[in-house]
Design an enzyme around this catalytic site. Structure first.
Site, mmCIF file in Angstrom:
data_model
loop_
_atom_site.group_PDB
_atom_site.id
_atom_site.type_symbol
_atom_site.label_atom_id
_atom_site.label_comp_id
_atom_site.label_asym_id
_atom_site.label_seq_id
_atom_site.Cartn_x
_atom_site.Cartn_y
_atom_site.Cartn_z
ATOM 1 C CE1 TYR A 42 -4.338 0.741 -0.504
ATOM 2 C CE2 TYR A 42 -3.751 2.627 0.862
ATOM 3 C CZ TYR A 42 -4.616 2.001 -0.012
ATOM 4 O OH TYR A 42 -5.768 2.644 -0.414
ATOM 5 C CE LYS A 77 5.715 5.618 9.591
ATOM 6 N NZ LYS A 77 4.452 5.352 8.855
ATOM 7 C CD GLN A 105 11.130 -1.662 10.447
ATOM 8 O OE1 GLN A 105 10.145 -2.357 10.628
ATOM 9 N NE2 GLN A 105 11.252 -0.873 9.389
ATOM 10 N N GLY A 162 12.763 3.471 6.309
ATOM 11 C CA GLY A 162 12.330 4.804 6.701
ATOM 12 C C GLY A 162 12.663 5.126 8.147
ATOM 13 C CG HIS A 186 6.335 2.850 0.976
ATOM 14 N ND1 HIS A 186 4.994 3.046 1.204
ATOM 15 C CD2 HIS A 186 6.784 2.086 2.011
ATOM 16 C CE1 HIS A 186 4.645 2.414 2.312
ATOM 17 N NE2 HIS A 186 5.707 1.836 2.828
ATOM 18 C CD GLN A 242 6.144 -6.721 10.168
ATOM 19 O OE1 GLN A 242 7.016 -7.291 9.502
ATOM 20 N NE2 GLN A 242 6.000 -5.399 10.152
ATOM 21 C CB SER A 276 0.280 1.864 4.461
ATOM 22 O OG SER A 276 1.448 1.924 3.671
#
Length: 285
Positions: A32, A149, A153, A147, A37, A61, A186
């Site tokens: 999405y 954001k 991660q 990313g 992205h 996840q 997304s």
């Protein structure tokens, strides 16, 4: 652009690239796709001869009661955006293709995963690390772009990459925002109109924290209290999952703020949970 759905086909293609000595850029996504992205794909395009992107809603996840089934999917739309961004190969496997029925192996970085999102999503990063490890083994990338954001991660995958010796250059792409400051996600399409109106307040609260640091405030507690007050006034439909001031590398709490600090938050709305962050690195001298 070629679309591949079988891991064996991608493995064979990646072997050819390795034998040819081609550099490979990789952008893993859950699909999405949006302009955020696209920016990551263009970063990869500028760093490698061949660019691979993956679209895979990774079930491992997601925890119980999370939005696995509700996560938006549109492969045709994703393929068009990826092609326009310069992607050469789009890998779109099924869960059955990625995981053996009796799969029992996990990859995790527990020291970093217990903080921030990991506190309320204890198995999330285990799933992320496991699927990214599998994707790295398939794609054999020279560089992988993620990313900023999801700063946590990014930190976890850098640690995993170093610990397991994948030898991949991990690049963090800047957060891309809507005109009103809301970080692209997304999941934004699942906000109600009222929630969408309030959601930019998440970034505004983090910008307030960054400004307070720039103006000389060093007490993280006072800054976080000010951000909570901002959210209560401007994002009343959102419930704070966490709001933290942490070291950008270790993700440990910072107090007082005597070095660059990351302000990170997750806010829950009725059907969606949004994350955002800002790095306060411009400390007063």
């Amino acid at each position: 652009m070629e679309i591949i759905k079988e891991p064996s086909a991608l493995r064979e293609l990646a072997g050819q690239w390795t034998r040819q000595g081609r550099s490979v850029g990789f952008v893993p996504t859950m699909g999405y796709l949006h302009a955020g992205h696209e920016s990551l794909m263009r970063l990869a395009r500028g760093r490698a001869e061949t660019v691979v992107a993956s679209v895979f809603v990774n079930p491992t996840q997601f925890g119980p009661g999370e939005d696995l089934n509700a996560y938006p999917r549109d492969l045709e739309r994703d393929a068009a955006l990826a092609k326009a961004a310069g992607v050469d190969v789009l890998f779109a496997p099924s869960p059955e293709a990625m995981y053996e029925p009796a799969a029992a192996t996990w990859v995790e970085v527990p020291t970093l995963a217990r903080h921030l999102c990991g506190a309320s999503r204890p198995t999330h990063f285990r799933g992320v690390c496991t699927v990214v490890s599998k994707l790295f083994l398939l794609v054999r990338p020279t560089v992988a772009v993620f990313g900023q954001k999801d700063w946590q991660q990014l930190a976890i995958l850098r640690r995993m990459n170093a610990d397991l010796g994948f030898g991949v250059e991990i690049v963090g792409g800047p957060i891309v925002r809507e005109a009103d400051g809301l970080a692209l996600s997304s999941r934004n399409v699942r906000l109600t109109p009222q929630e969408r109106e309030q959601a930019p307040g998440i970034n505004q609260g983090l910008a307030l924290a960054e400004a307070m640091v720039r103006d000389g405030e060093t007490a993280a507690g006072r800054i976080l209290d000010a951000v909570r007050a901002h959210y209560a006034a401007h994002v009343p439909l959102g419930e704070i999952d966490y709001l933290s001031c942490v070291d950008p590398d270790s993700l440990e709490m910072v107090e007082p703020i005597d070095r660059p600090a990351l302000f990170a938050t997750a806010v829950r709305f009725s059907a969606v949970r949004l994350i955002d962050n800002r790095l306060a690195a411009d400390l007063p001298r």
